[in-house]
Design a protein around this motif. Structure first.
Motif, PDB file in Angstrom:
ATOM      1  N   PHE A 117       0.790  -1.224   0.000  1.00  9.28           N
ATOM      2  CA  PHE A 117       0.000   0.000   0.000  1.00  9.28           C
ATOM      3  C   PHE A 117       0.828   1.283   0.000  1.00  9.28           C
ATOM      4  CE2 PHE A 117      -2.844  -3.209   1.888  1.00  9.28           C
ATOM      5  CZ  PHE A 117      -3.879  -3.137   0.955  1.00  9.28           C
ATOM      6  N   PHE A 118       2.143   1.196   0.061  1.00  5.77           N
ATOM      7  CA  PHE A 118       2.982   2.396   0.066  1.00  5.77           C
ATOM      8  C   PHE A 118       2.733   3.244  -1.176  1.00  5.77           C
ATOM      9  CE2 PHE A 118       6.795   4.733  -1.112  1.00  5.77           C
ATOM     10  CZ  PHE A 118       7.135   5.370   0.059  1.00  5.77           C
ATOM     11  N   ARG A 119       2.726   2.605  -2.343  1.00  4.82           N
ATOM     12  CA  ARG A 119       2.565   3.360  -3.587  1.00  4.82           C
ATOM     13  C   ARG A 119       1.158   3.941  -3.685  1.00  4.82           C
ATOM     14  NH1 ARG A 119       4.024  -0.228  -8.318  1.00  4.82           N
ATOM     15  NH2 ARG A 119       5.230   1.389  -9.346  1.00  4.82           N
ATOM     16  N   ASP A 120       0.164   3.261  -3.106  1.00  2.22           N
ATOM     17  CA  ASP A 120      -1.191   3.812  -3.092  1.00  2.22           C
ATOM     18  C   ASP A 120      -1.246   5.060  -2.226  1.00  2.22           C
ATOM     19  OD1 ASP A 120      -2.013   1.731  -4.695  1.00  2.22           O
ATOM     20  OD2 ASP A 120      -2.759   0.511  -3.043  1.00  2.22           O
ATOM     21  N   VAL A 121      -0.584   5.009  -1.066  1.00  2.00           N
ATOM     22  CA  VAL A 121      -0.525   6.190  -0.201  1.00  2.00           C
ATOM     23  C   VAL A 121       0.181   7.333  -0.919  1.00  2.00           C
ATOM     24  CG1 VAL A 121       0.446   7.122   1.948  1.00  2.00           C
ATOM     25  CG2 VAL A 121      -0.605   4.848   1.930  1.00  2.00           C
ATOM     26  N   ALA A 122       1.307   7.018  -1.568  1.00  2.33           N
ATOM     27  CA  ALA A 122       2.061   8.046  -2.285  1.00  2.33           C
ATOM     28  C   ALA A 122       1.241   8.652  -3.419  1.00  2.33           C
ATOM     29  CB  ALA A 122       3.358   7.454  -2.822  1.00  2.33           C
ATOM     30  N   ALA A 123       0.475   7.815  -4.132  1.00  2.00           N
ATOM     31  CA  ALA A 123      -0.323   8.308  -5.259  1.00  2.00           C
ATOM     32  C   ALA A 123      -1.505   9.155  -4.782  1.00  2.00           C
ATOM     33  CB  ALA A 123      -0.823   7.131  -6.088  1.00  2.00           C
ATOM     34  N   SER A 124      -2.090   8.788  -3.645  1.00  2.00           N
ATOM     35  CA  SER A 124      -3.297   9.479  -3.170  1.00  2.00           C
ATOM     36  C   SER A 124      -2.980  10.720  -2.334  1.00  2.00           C
ATOM     37  CB  SER A 124      -4.157   8.518  -2.341  1.00  2.00           C
ATOM     38  OG  SER A 124      -4.552   7.406  -3.107  1.00  2.00           O
ATOM     39  N   TYR A 125      -1.922  10.636  -1.514  1.00  2.00           N
ATOM     40  CA  TYR A 125      -1.647  11.711  -0.563  1.00  2.00           C
ATOM     41  C   TYR A 125      -0.274  12.357  -0.745  1.00  2.00           C
ATOM     42  CZ  TYR A 125      -5.595   9.388   1.673  1.00  2.00           C
ATOM     43  OH  TYR A 125      -6.812   8.818   1.922  1.00  2.00           O
ATOM     44  N   GLY A 126       0.456  11.931  -1.735  1.00  2.00           N
ATOM     45  CA  GLY A 126       1.766  12.506  -1.981  1.00  2.00           C
ATOM     46  C   GLY A 126       2.883  11.662  -1.409  1.00  2.00           C
ATOM     47  N   ILE A 127       4.012  11.618  -2.111  1.00  2.00           N
ATOM     48  CA  ILE A 127       5.144  10.827  -1.661  1.00  2.00           C
ATOM     49  C   ILE A 127       5.666  11.349  -0.329  1.00  2.00           C
ATOM     50  CG2 ILE A 127       6.857  12.215  -2.914  1.00  2.00           C
ATOM     51  CD1 ILE A 127       6.952   8.404  -2.542  1.00  2.00           C
ATOM     52  N   TYR A 128       5.497  12.646  -0.087  1.00  2.00           N
ATOM     53  CA  TYR A 128       5.962  13.227   1.181  1.00  2.00           C
ATOM     54  C   TYR A 128       5.191  12.651   2.368  1.00  2.00           C
ATOM     55  CZ  TYR A 128       2.056  16.179  -0.354  1.00  2.00           C
ATOM     56  OH  TYR A 128       0.855  16.620  -0.832  1.00  2.00           O
ATOM     57  N   THR A 129       3.897  12.399   2.206  1.00  2.00           N
ATOM     58  CA  THR A 129       3.107  11.802   3.283  1.00  2.00           C
ATOM     59  C   THR A 129       3.602  10.396   3.606  1.00  2.00           C
ATOM     60  OG1 THR A 129       1.167  13.069   2.581  1.00  2.00           O
ATOM     61  CG2 THR A 129       0.776  11.176   4.021  1.00  2.00           C
ATOM     62  N   ALA A 130       3.904   9.639   2.561  1.00  2.00           N
ATOM     63  CA  ALA A 130       4.399   8.273   2.770  1.00  2.00           C
ATOM     64  C   ALA A 130       5.706   8.285   3.546  1.00  2.00           C
ATOM     65  CB  ALA A 130       4.585   7.580   1.421  1.00  2.00           C
ATOM     66  N   PHE A 131       6.607   9.213   3.231  1.00  2.00           N
ATOM     67  CA  PHE A 131       7.881   9.283   3.949  1.00  2.00           C
ATOM     68  C   PHE A 131       7.682   9.761   5.385  1.00  2.00           C
ATOM     69  CE2 PHE A 131      10.047   8.906  -0.155  1.00  2.00           C
ATOM     70  CZ  PHE A 131      11.122   8.133   0.207  1.00  2.00           C
ATOM     71  N   TRP A 132       6.713  10.628   5.620  1.00  2.00           N
ATOM     72  CA  TRP A 132       6.462  11.066   6.988  1.00  2.00           C
ATOM     73  C   TRP A 132       5.895   9.931   7.839  1.00  2.00           C
ATOM     74  CZ3 TRP A 132       3.970  16.339   5.271  1.00  2.00           C
ATOM     75  CH2 TRP A 132       5.001  17.246   5.019  1.00  2.00           C
ATOM     76  N   ILE A 133       5.092   9.062   7.239  1.00  2.00           N
ATOM     77  CA  ILE A 133       4.603   7.895   7.974  1.00  2.00           C
ATOM     78  C   ILE A 133       5.771   7.005   8.388  1.00  2.00           C
ATOM     79  CG2 ILE A 133       3.234   5.777   7.808  1.00  2.00           C
ATOM     80  CD1 ILE A 133       1.317   7.296   5.968  1.00  2.00           C
ATOM     81  N   LEU A 134       6.716   6.801   7.471  1.00  2.00           N
ATOM     82  CA  LEU A 134       7.915   6.027   7.804  1.00  2.00           C
ATOM     83  C   LEU A 134       8.684   6.691   8.946  1.00  2.00           C
ATOM     84  CD1 LEU A 134       9.309   5.170   4.233  1.00  2.00           C
ATOM     85  CD2 LEU A 134       7.961   3.711   5.720  1.00  2.00           C
ATOM     86  N   SER A 135       8.781   8.016   8.880  1.00  2.00           N
ATOM     87  CA  SER A 135       9.510   8.757   9.916  1.00  2.00           C
ATOM     88  C   SER A 135       8.860   8.591  11.281  1.00  2.00           C
ATOM     89  CB  SER A 135       9.574  10.238   9.533  1.00  2.00           C
ATOM     90  OG  SER A 135      10.236  10.989  10.526  1.00  2.00           O
ATOM     91  N   VAL A 136       7.532   8.647  11.321  1.00  2.00           N
ATOM     92  CA  VAL A 136       6.817   8.485  12.582  1.00  2.00           C
ATOM     93  C   VAL A 136       7.042   7.089  13.161  1.00  2.00           C
ATOM     94  CG1 VAL A 136       4.511   8.338  13.631  1.00  2.00           C
ATOM     95  CG2 VAL A 136       5.067  10.231  12.087  1.00  2.00           C
ATOM     96  N   CYS A 137       7.008   6.065  12.299  1.00  2.00           N
ATOM     97  CA  CYS A 137       7.251   4.690  12.753  1.00  2.00           C
ATOM     98  C   CYS A 137       8.633   4.566  13.387  1.00  2.00           C
ATOM     99  CB  CYS A 137       7.123   3.714  11.580  1.00  2.00           C
ATOM    100  SG  CYS A 137       5.432   3.518  10.961  1.00  2.00           S
ATOM    101  N   CYS A 138       9.636   5.167  12.750  1.00  2.00           N
ATOM    102  CA  CYS A 138      10.988   5.123  13.311  1.00  2.00           C
ATOM    103  C   CYS A 138      11.062   5.912  14.613  1.00  2.00           C
ATOM    104  CB  CYS A 138      11.996   5.673  12.299  1.00  2.00           C
ATOM    105  SG  CYS A 138      12.195   4.647  10.830  1.00  2.00           S
ATOM    106  N   GLY A 139      10.250   6.967  14.723  1.00  2.00           N
ATOM    107  CA  GLY A 139      10.205   7.719  15.971  1.00  2.00           C
ATOM    108  C   GLY A 139       9.714   6.871  17.131  1.00  2.00           C
ATOM    109  N   PHE A 140       8.709   6.030  16.886  1.00  2.00           N
ATOM    110  CA  PHE A 140       8.261   5.095  17.914  1.00  2.00           C
ATOM    111  C   PHE A 140       9.384   4.124  18.292  1.00  2.00           C
ATOM    112  CE2 PHE A 140       3.847   6.036  16.323  1.00  2.00           C
ATOM    113  CZ  PHE A 140       3.404   6.609  17.495  1.00  2.00           C
ATOM    114  N   GLY A 141      10.164   3.711  17.285  1.00  2.00           N
ATOM    115  CA  GLY A 141      11.298   2.832  17.555  1.00  2.00           C
ATOM    116  C   GLY A 141      12.332   3.495  18.439  1.00  2.00           C
ATOM    117  N   PHE A 142      12.578   4.793  18.227  1.00  2.00           N
ATOM    118  CA  PHE A 142      13.519   5.538  19.063  1.00  2.00           C
ATOM    119  C   PHE A 142      13.030   5.600  20.507  1.00  2.00           C
ATOM    120  CE2 PHE A 142      14.197   9.797  20.949  1.00  2.00           C
ATOM    121  CZ  PHE A 142      15.541   9.652  21.276  1.00  2.00           C
ATOM    122  N   ILE A 143      11.740   5.939  20.695  1.00  2.00           N
ATOM    123  CA  ILE A 143      11.177   6.037  22.050  1.00  2.00           C
ATOM    124  C   ILE A 143      11.300   4.691  22.770  1.00  2.00           C
ATOM    125  CG2 ILE A 143       9.050   6.390  23.352  1.00  2.00           C
ATOM    126  CD1 ILE A 143       8.214   8.374  21.111  1.00  2.00           C
TER     127      ILE A 143
END
Length: 471
Positions: free
Chosen positions: A411-437
């Motif tokens: 679903f990554f490419r669907d998210v990128a197509a519907s909401y922009g590639i920047y949104t998809a990368f921010w979701i990845l960033s948030v997931c890694c933020g949970f990993g840091f915490i």
């Protein structure tokens, strides 16, 4: 000092050799995982084996079905690990691996390519569930992390080969190369011995002693204490047949399972498979001006070089330090890529002078992932669980890793197509933020250089009672 180094190599080189031979299959599966990046443009070309160009949805299925096939690996390995052994499962993984290359080579329709991807995923899932366990059981405590890192090194070499060969070859040339390299895994799996633990488990004490002597480079008397330790562990842990209930039978087991499942899912939710499967496409979408094929080769080289560094640092810096520093770094650099893509593709700012930034951030991403977020979860799986539950835990962590990977790659490419590639990368960033915490919290213990009993004491919050002083 040099004499000590040579002596150390003389004693331990067989452990590195067998860990490398067992890990060679991950080179082949790494190539199958990286195959999509150069193969998808070829499937859209005039020289495609397909009768028509695949749609965006079909390409997403081509990418994600390998990860879905990875779910089959634990389902196959977990029931068989304590029945036929680690070595035989590693050998059996050759069957879906080679079948996948054969199907991809003769494919003339999408269904055949889908089947090939599932076969590759099955082989990859079997190796992810078995090879780290195998390495953990042949390694000494002091070099366990270094040997476990070899698995990721070979995966990254496989990606580099796919990235390097694909842009300069035809679809069939790339696929044939992967098949030929995979054939070499057959003799590799015949050479490796069964682990001493499994031999003792099956009552083959003399065989276990001989393997230990070979692995440690010492005499029968020198390995006797280790052999007796294995016998004592098996006598204590396997009085009755292991069951899934053992995973939550103690506080330590339940805590270890939660840690390893979370980190294994974080490995995929950090976006690694998305980036590796669609590298050429992503380099175009985020606005980098470099040739996509050149960019992917650079990324592959960075992965491999960093993988050589990982074994040198993982047993020195520790698991916890590597996890929190690398997950923090991934959070920052994925967020930067998202900001760049927002300014470039959404607001259409002139970012020409910063065109190097996405590739630079992706390079740093690969370095950080390869140092910490990538290898640490599998090292911890091999370290944290009692031998009774290790096979089950490895299978569950692997299964959840592949499940998270399938959902995200599909679903990554669907998210990128519907909401922009920047949104998809921010979701990845948030997931890694949970990993840091999670990594900086007390929930993640440090296991560097500790024995299994010491790790279990930490997980169960037990304190060692000091020995009474003689009167």
């Amino acid at each position: 000092m040099f004499d000590i180094f040579l002596k150390d190599i003389k004693l331990k080189w067989r452990q590195y050799l067998y860990a490398s031979l067992a890990s060679y299959g991950s080179l082949c599966t790494g190539m199958s995982m990286g195959w999509t990046s150069p193969a998808l443009p070829q499937l859209r070309s005039n020289n495609s084996p397909l009768p028509r160009e695949p749609t965006l949805q079909q390409e997403s299925w081509i990418g994600s079905l390998l990860v879905l096939g990875g779910l089959l690996g634990p389902l196959i390995t977990v029931p068989l690990l304590n029945r036929i052994g680690r070595r035989w499962i590693i050998m059996v993984s050759n069957i879906p691996l080679l079948l996948g290359w054969l199907l991809a080579g003769v494919a003339t329709d999408l269904s055949t390519i889908y089947a090939a991807r599932i076969m590759w995923g099955c082989a990859t899932g079997m190796q992810f569930a078995t090879v780290p366990l195998y390495i953990g059981e042949i390694a000494e405590d002091k070099i366990r992390g270094s040997l476990s890192s070899l698995f990721l090194l070979f995966i990254n070499v496989g990606f580099l080969l796919a990235y390097s060969i694909g842009p300069f070859s035809t679809y069939w040339g790339l696929t044939a190369t992967g098949g030929i390299l995979s054939l070499f895994y057959i003799p590799c799996t015949w050479i490796i011995p069964e682990t001493p633990f499994f031999s003792v488990y099956k009552g083959r004490i003399e065989e276990a002693s001989q393997v230990l002597q070979e692995l440690r480079g010492t005499s029968k008397d020198a390995v006797q204490a280790e052999l007796e330790g294995l016998q004592a562990i098996i006598a204590r842990e396997f009085k009755v047949e292991p069951s899934v209930k053992d995973l939550w039978a103690t506080k330590g087991n339940l805590k270890a399972l939660g840690i390893c499942v979370f980190l294994a899912m974080l490995l995929q939710l950090s976006g690694i498979d998305v980036l590796l499967f669609y590298m050429e496409e992503l380099l175009i979408k985020v606005g980098t001006k470099m040739s996509p094929s050149d960019g992917t080769i650079i990324m592959g080289v960075v992965q491999v070089v960093t993988s050589f560094i990982t074994p040198l640092v993982v047993d020195r810096l520790g698991r916890k330090l590597l996890m929190w520093t690398t997950s923090l770094g991934l959070t920052i650099f994925l967020g930067i890529i998202g900001i760049y893509a927002l300014l470039d593709s959404h607001y259409h700012y002139n970012v020409e002078s910063w065109a190097f930034l996405p590739l630079l951030c992706l390079i740093v991403y690969m370095i950080l992932f390869t140092l910490g977020v990538g290898p640490v979860p599998w090292i911890l799986v091999a370290e944290m669980f009692p031998v009774r539950t290790k096979c089950l835990a490895s299978g569950i962590a692997s299964f959840m890793c592949w499940l998270a990977g399938f959902i995200w790659t599909r679903f990554f490419r669907d998210v990128a197509a519907s909401y922009g590639i920047y949104t998809a990368f921010w979701i990845l960033s948030v997931c890694c933020g949970f990993g840091f915490i999670f990594s900086v919290s007390p929930l993640l213990p440090e296991t560097k250089g500790k024995t299994f009993d010491e790790i279990q004491d930490m997980l169960n919050n037990r304190t060692k009672q000091p020995n009474p002083e003689p009167v």
